[in-house]
Design a protein around this motif. Structure first.
Motif, short mmCIF file in Angstrom:
data_model
loop_
_atom_site.label_atom_id
_atom_site.label_comp_id
_atom_site.label_asym_id
_atom_site.label_seq_id
_atom_site.Cartn_x
_atom_site.Cartn_y
_atom_site.Cartn_z
N ASN A 64 0.80 -1.23 0.00
CA ASN A 64 0.00 0.00 0.00
C ASN A 64 0.84 1.28 0.00
N ILE B 241 8.13 1.09 -1.15
CA ILE B 241 8.73 0.21 -2.16
C ILE B 241 7.72 -0.79 -2.71
N ARG C 229 -2.31 -4.79 5.44
CA ARG C 229 -3.01 -4.96 6.72
C ARG C 229 -4.17 -3.98 6.85
N ASP D 204 -2.53 -9.30 7.83
CA ASP D 204 -1.76 -8.70 8.93
C ASP D 204 -0.70 -9.71 9.35
N LEU D 205 0.54 -9.36 9.06
CA LEU D 205 1.65 -10.29 9.35
C LEU D 205 1.97 -10.37 10.84
N ASN E 260 7.75 -8.25 1.08
CA ASN E 260 8.26 -6.87 1.14
C ASN E 260 7.93 -6.14 2.45
N SER F 76 15.20 -7.72 2.31
CA SER F 76 16.00 -7.64 3.53
C SER F 76 16.62 -6.24 3.59
N TYR G 263 15.57 -4.67 14.67
CA TYR G 263 15.36 -4.57 13.22
C TYR G 263 16.47 -5.32 12.48
N LYS H 104 16.29 -8.49 9.83
CA LYS H 104 16.76 -8.41 8.44
C LYS H 104 17.83 -9.48 8.16
N GLY I 45 18.37 -0.42 -0.95
CA GLY I 45 19.03 0.89 -0.87
C GLY I 45 18.42 1.66 0.28
N VAL J 262 16.03 4.27 1.27
CA VAL J 262 14.89 4.78 0.52
C VAL J 262 14.05 5.72 1.40
N SER K 240 11.04 6.61 2.60
CA SER K 240 9.69 6.04 2.66
C SER K 240 9.14 6.23 4.07
N ARG L 297 8.95 5.93 10.23
CA ARG L 297 7.85 6.56 11.00
C ARG L 297 8.01 6.47 12.51
N1 LIG Z 1 13.30 2.40 3.29
C1 LIG Z 1 14.55 1.93 3.39
O1 LIG Z 1 15.54 2.68 3.43
C2 LIG Z 1 14.79 0.46 3.44
C3 LIG Z 1 13.75 -0.46 3.42
N2 LIG Z 1 14.04 -1.80 3.51
C4 LIG Z 1 12.94 -2.78 3.54
O2 LIG Z 1 12.05 -2.55 2.48
C5 LIG Z 1 10.76 -3.04 2.82
C6 LIG Z 1 9.70 -2.03 2.47
O3 LIG Z 1 9.92 -0.88 3.25
P1 LIG Z 1 9.51 0.60 2.82
O4 LIG Z 1 8.68 0.60 1.62
O5 LIG Z 1 10.74 1.41 2.86
O6 LIG Z 1 8.66 1.01 4.12
P2 LIG Z 1 7.15 1.51 4.29
O7 LIG Z 1 6.99 1.79 5.73
O8 LIG Z 1 6.86 2.57 3.31
O9 LIG Z 1 6.30 0.21 3.88
C7 LIG Z 1 6.23 -0.89 4.74
C8 LIG Z 1 4.99 -1.69 4.39
O10 LIG Z 1 4.90 -2.81 5.30
C9 LIG Z 1 3.57 -2.84 5.79
N3 LIG Z 1 3.47 -3.52 7.07
C10 LIG Z 1 4.03 -3.18 8.26
N4 LIG Z 1 3.61 -4.00 9.22
C11 LIG Z 1 2.76 -4.89 8.64
C12 LIG Z 1 1.97 -5.97 9.11
N5 LIG Z 1 1.92 -6.29 10.41
N6 LIG Z 1 1.23 -6.66 8.23
C13 LIG Z 1 1.22 -6.33 6.95
N7 LIG Z 1 1.92 -5.31 6.42
C14 LIG Z 1 2.67 -4.60 7.28
C15 LIG Z 1 3.16 -1.38 5.88
O11 LIG Z 1 1.75 -1.24 6.02
P3 LIG Z 1 1.13 0.10 6.69
O12 LIG Z 1 1.32 1.19 5.71
O13 LIG Z 1 -0.31 -0.27 6.93
O14 LIG Z 1 1.89 0.32 7.96
C16 LIG Z 1 3.69 -0.89 4.55
O15 LIG Z 1 2.81 -1.24 3.53
C17 LIG Z 1 10.82 -3.39 4.32
O16 LIG Z 1 10.95 -4.79 4.46
C18 LIG Z 1 12.09 -2.70 4.80
O17 LIG Z 1 12.68 -3.36 5.89
C19 LIG Z 1 15.32 -2.26 3.57
C20 LIG Z 1 16.36 -1.39 3.56
C21 LIG Z 1 16.19 0.04 3.50
#
Ligand SMILES: NC(=O)C1=CN([C@@H]2O[C@H](COP(=O)(O)OP(=O)(O)OC[C@H]3O[C@@H](n4cnc5c(N)ncnc54)[C@H](OP(=O)(O)O)[C@@H]3O)[C@@H](O)[C@H]2O)C=CC1
Ligand SMILES: CC1=C(/C=C/C(C)=C/C=C/C(C)=C/C=O)C(C)(C)CCC1
Length: 318
Positions: free
Chosen positions: A50, A53, A73, A100-101, A127, A176, A202, A206, A233, A235, A237, A241
């Motif tokens: 949603n 990435i 979720r 919901d993971l 992801n 990861s 965290y 990973k 990378g 990112v 995002s 939070r």
């Molecule tokens: N951003 C970065 O710099 C990096 C990211 N990553 C990895 O990339 C992946 C994506 O992250 P990114 O897009 O940056 O982060 P975001 O926070 O933008 O996205 C994370 C997503 O995971 C979902 N999520 C969290 N908890 C749950 C749950 N209990 N059940 C289902 N979905 C869940 C969130 O849903 P909701 O919006 O509802 O919370 C959201 O859709 C992650 O695995 C992160 O560890 C790795 C290295 C660097």
């Protein structure tokens, strides 16, 4: 005098940044998936699609013709993202399903419905992720990072592996992070009950992602289902939070970080690049093979984590 020098220095840096902005942006963007592969007739499942990435990965794969199942979720947030994808690419075959993971009942219900309703799954992208949240437990009592980032995806993959094998050739992508370098699997206190550091929790999760991908690849040899892990990378995002400091840092230095679209490239690459059709158990970053820390290469740790994960989830998976 000192103040004047500092002001002049800052001015010079600002000028350089403005002047070299295109070069800085190109460098920060990193590797781009060059594959022109299309995915017509293929079904892809992406967790956490949603936002960030996951959402950009969903958009790209939908553009290539895949039916994309966005497992989120929060269904409302998922529908909003799906509407955005349809807005950007009207023929997109995207659909949102609740997952919901942090709740094994939700994972089981999700998989049960999915297995009833679809008969092919060609790509699974694990992801979704949570980073540096305050100490919280999942519904099943797992520490949130290891619970969502590793155990939730472990169970999901276990429940869908039969479908993936029946749909072979199929691919699994585990998102990861470079953060795995700083992680250790603390078998004596996997859920950080003794002491909790959100950053280390965290990193542990990973590292678990990398170990899971390697161990699963070993167990899937000869099945035409491959699995690789990815560092997307750094990112900009919503991942930051839970940390005000990191959110400020990411906002101020946004220009030096990847956008979610740029961060999605390595996941997309691992999901479809032709040259990876037989590559499994590897780690990628910037659409190229990447370094794995020694603790991520330990077969013994990978096996032990697998056994502990099965025990915690009450599943048998050989
Ligand atoms: N951003 C970065 O710099 C990096 C990211 N990553 C990895 O990339 C992946 C994506 O992250 P990114 O897009 O940056 O982060 P975001 O926070 O933008 O996205 C994370 C997503 O995971 C979902 N999520 C969290 N908890 C749950 C749950 N209990 N059940 C289902 N979905 C869940 C969130 O849903 P909701 O919006 O509802 O919370 C959201 O859709 C992650 O695995 C992160 O560890 C790795 C290295 C660097
Ligand atoms: C330099 C610096 C920071 C940078 C953090 C970075 C760059 C984090 C990257 C995180 C990743 C890649 C997470 C995903 O897995 C802080 C802590 C904000 C503040 C102090 C100085």
């Amino acid at each position: 005098m000192l103040l004047l020098m500092i002001a002049a220095g800052l001015g010079l840096v600002t000028l350089l940044v403005v002047f070299f902005k295109p070069q800085i942006r190109q460098y920060a963007a990193g590797g781009v998936c060059q594959s022109a592969a299309t995915l017509n007739g293929k079904t892809v499942l992406i967790t956490g699609a949603n936002t960030g990435i996951g959402k950009e990965t969903a958009l790209d794969l939908a553009r290539r013709g895949a039916r994309v199942i966005m497992a989120c979720r929060d269904v409302d947030k998922g529908e909003e993202a799906a509407a955005g994808i349809r807005g950007a690419y009207p023929p997109a075959l995207v659909e949102v399903r609740e997952l919901d993971l942090a709740d094994t009942c939700s994972i089981r219900a999700f998989a049960e419905t999915l297995l009833r309703e679809i008969n092919q799954l060609h790509v699974l992208i694990n992801n979704a992720g949570v980073m540096m949240c305050p100490y919280t437990k999942t519904v099943d009592g797992f520490e949130m990072h290891i619970g969502v980032n590793h155990l939730g995806h472990f169970l999901l993959t276990h429940l869908l592996i039969g479908l993936l094998k029946r749909s072979a050739p199929a691919r699994i992508v585990v998102v990861s992070s470079l953060a795995h370098n700083f992680g250790w699997i603390r078998f004596h206190d996997l859920h950080s009950q003794g002491s909790y550091n959100s950053g280390l929790a965290y990193c542990q999760s990973k590292l678990a992602n990398v170990l899971f991908a390697r161990e699963l690849a070993r167990r899937l040899r000869g099945t035409e289902v491959t699995v690789n892990s990815v560092h997307p990378g750094t990112v900009n995002s919503d991942l930051t939070r839970h940390s005000t400091l990191m959110t400020i840092f990411f906002t101020v230095f946004a220009m030096f970080l990847k956008t979610p679209r740029e961060g999605a490239q390595t996941s997309i690459y691992c999901a479809l690049a032709e040259e990876l059709h037989a590559i499994s158990g590897k780690h990628f970053s910037d659409c190229a093979p990447a370094f794995v820390a020694p603790q991520g290469r330990s077969e013994e740790t990978a096996r032990r984590l697998w056994e502990v994960s099965c025990e915690l989830l009450g599943v048998e998976w050989d």
